[in-house]
Write a protein that holds these residues in place. Sequence first.
Motif, PDB file in Angstrom:
ATOM      1  N   TRP A 509       0.882  -1.039   0.017  1.00  0.00           N
ATOM      2  CA  TRP A 509       0.032   0.113  -0.023  1.00  0.00           C
ATOM      3  C   TRP A 509       0.972   1.063  -0.057  1.00  0.00           C
ATOM      4  N   ARG A 510       0.069   2.312   0.140  1.00  0.00           N
ATOM      5  CA  ARG A 510       0.771   3.468   0.141  1.00  0.00           C
ATOM      6  C   ARG A 510       2.314   3.743   1.041  1.00  0.00           C
ATOM      7  N   ASN A 515       5.665   0.455  -6.818  1.00  0.00           N
ATOM      8  CA  ASN A 515       4.748   1.306  -7.750  1.00  0.00           C
ATOM      9  C   ASN A 515       3.514   0.757  -7.715  1.00  0.00           C
ATOM     10  N   MET A 516       2.380   1.534  -8.489  1.00  0.00           N
ATOM     11  CA  MET A 516       1.004   0.985  -8.545  1.00  0.00           C
ATOM     12  C   MET A 516       0.896  -0.255  -9.304  1.00  0.00           C
ATOM     13  N   SER A 517       2.016  -0.491 -10.247  1.00  0.00           N
ATOM     14  CA  SER A 517       1.729  -1.775 -11.041  1.00  0.00           C
ATOM     15  C   SER A 517       2.350  -3.007 -10.309  1.00  0.00           C
ATOM     16  N   ARG A 521      -0.524  -5.784  -5.957  1.00  0.00           N
ATOM     17  CA  ARG A 521      -1.638  -4.765  -5.684  1.00  0.00           C
ATOM     18  C   ARG A 521      -2.594  -5.152  -6.848  1.00  0.00           C
ATOM     19  N   GLN A 524      -6.752  -3.540  -4.921  1.00  0.00           N
ATOM     20  CA  GLN A 524      -6.761  -2.093  -5.002  1.00  0.00           C
ATOM     21  C   GLN A 524      -6.935  -1.357  -6.334  1.00  0.00           C
ATOM     22  N   ARG A 525      -6.333  -2.027  -7.577  1.00  0.00           N
ATOM     23  CA  ARG A 525      -6.556  -1.449  -8.855  1.00  0.00           C
ATOM     24  C   ARG A 525      -7.794  -1.479  -9.227  1.00  0.00           C
TER      25      ARG A 525
END
Length: 707
Positions: A509-510, A515-517, A521, A524-525
């Motif tokens: 998480w944050r 990273n987001m990819s 994760r 959450q996407r």
Amino acid sequence: MSRQRNLEILKACSAMKDLGIKSETFKPVLKRLLNLYDNNWELIKEDNYRTLVDAIFETDEEKEKDENKLAVCNDPLDPPLKNHHSIDQLVVEHDRLEPPFKKHHVMEAEDKASPTMDRMDMQGMRHGVIPQSSFSLQSGASIIQNPRAPKIEASSSSACDRSRNNGKDPITISSSPMDQHMATRWGASTEARQVSNVKGVDDFIDNGHAENSPVTASGTRVTTAASDSGTPISSTYELASSACGLVKVDLKCNRGCEQLKVEPILDSVITFVESKYRHLYDNVGPKFSLHECLKELCQSYVQCVADPTGHFPSRRHPRAHLNPIRQPNNGSLRSGHKEQHVKKLMSSGSVSSSFVASHQQPASLSLLIPDISKETEAVRISLVDDLSGEKEPLPNFAYIPRNLVYQSAYVHVALARIADEDCCYGCRGDCLSSTVPCACARDTGGEFAYTPDGLVKEEFLRKCILMNEEPQKDHYYFCQDCPLERAKKNYRPKNCKGHLIRRFIKECWRKCGCNMSCGNRVVQRGISRKLQVFLTSDGKGWGVRTLEELPKGAFVCEYVGEVLTNLELFERNKQNSKDRHTYPVLLDADWGSESVLKDEDALCLDATHFGNVARFINHRCCDANLIEIPVEVENPDHHYYHLAFFTKKKVDAFEELTWDYQIDFADHNHPVKAFKCCCRSKSCRDRKGKGLKLSEEREAATLDFLH
Ligand SMILES: C[S@@+](CC[C@H](N)C(=O)[O-])C[C@H]1O[C@@H](n2cnc3c(N)ncnc32)[C@H](O)[C@@H]1O
């Protein structure tokens, strides 16, 4: 006799001219066909000289060369007789008399004598069979397998026929009458092609063409490169689709009149293109596959029909994105049958390197809401009614893509609550690519729960399923003072019915450095699969189906709703006992971690008034295709978590998605009255509406399974 023959030759000349085929190209082939068919013109004329055109295409270069030679000399097989002109003579004569193109003849002829595929589809319709289509394209060769479907050639042909112009004529979009012929053979109208070429497919759709007119799109690319001899190398591709769902991709690789010295092997060409793309574009990963792209094209075609709100809207609902529409329902088949039918098609005859496109006639599809998520999700989720005449009121709720606290629930999200050692502060990029799993994998036994493809790992999934379906005694936690019981009138502290202790997935998480990819994760996407809400045919009301095939372990969606305390839920249900409730979800996976749970920590999700697509997923006893797995994202304490649905097995496109609500049909004190189950599962727990205890039913199901 001879007069008749001359007349036929002139007619054939005219037809070939219309198609832009030069006389020297078709003459030898025509002669050969006349010999072959014993001068039976009927066979040659059929379907606007389809046999002749096919033969021209199929004639290999060597033969054509020889025959071309024959065409320019005096033909020994066809000596000029009195009153009996040779084909050559007649062709020359015709060339003088006729203007080069008469495009409309092609269309008229096609309209009258509809191609084989249309006839077959009509027959199918008459017998209540949904017109189906499939094409299988394998490298090297491809022929349709489906016996009911019309014959389709998926070709990768050299366009030497057209290059008889010696490469001088510029090849422009839709300029060639042959293109038109190809398109009409595939059910494409000249008009449609022109509009789609000039203005784009969407404009064509918005032009409001007749419902049965086909959608076509085609394009031509002329490269700036030149061949060794300086001849421009041009190539065209053509996409054509017919109203009955056939899609043809036609690639024409043109090297002017040059003959290929070496014929490339299609497989090598595909590999070459793939590596070229990998080098050219950063985002094209090592898995990029041209076969997958074409397969995607086929599947998307099917999806765009089933989901007219896709990026390429169906002509049936040209303005679907503006208004909810209820279309008259003409379909004769119930959706259950159609689902079966489509499933059968989707699963039939596809080998790894072949592409199957099949869809049902969208005649009965009624798009009511183009996107229930109101663009809050990354993908559109349409709501359709493909049952004839069913009167189900439209659902009345507000779509929310993420949970929202109603009032008193304690959901405290704070970075300070996440200890440094409980996140992967030092990670970069994708945690899954690191050789040593980071701290976020600790909760799942030091291994990530996801594969690099974003699926739940087989072993993790197996354990979750086992725990749900055959829970042991020690998988349950019994509260001393159950928050559920506390809400009831006749509260007795020891009455807890037990809460299943579940395995959690913990996502980065944050506070993590990745990273987001990052592969850890997934939930959450948000939703990435193509889903659709539809009216079920077996009395369950609305349901959710997937429009694409889902592999085992795929994330589908999260159960989203208002976060309530159990007390709030109890009060709410008492007040609105007559409302049709979506079944609330208890967030009780970790209630055993505290001896007494405070009311504001004992949470549940109610998606009745605010929810996402999951609120439409129906219940199925025991053999549902989804499983819910708790996922920790931003809250380390497990009072609040995300309830995510993953596939338990491979799910076919158009299959309804279901999960086991874990309802105890015998519990008449449950805050939400159980419905009469119509899941039709062999192991339905709500037998004859009487309802057996969950535990008894589990036993019965196990016995059923063993015998
Ligand atoms: C979460 S909602 C599912 C969406 C619902 N079908 C609708 O039309 O809004 C749960 C409700 O759907 C219905 N339902 C779900 N599964 C069912 C089943 N197996 N048999 C009968 N009704 C079902 C019940 O009315 C239930 O209360």
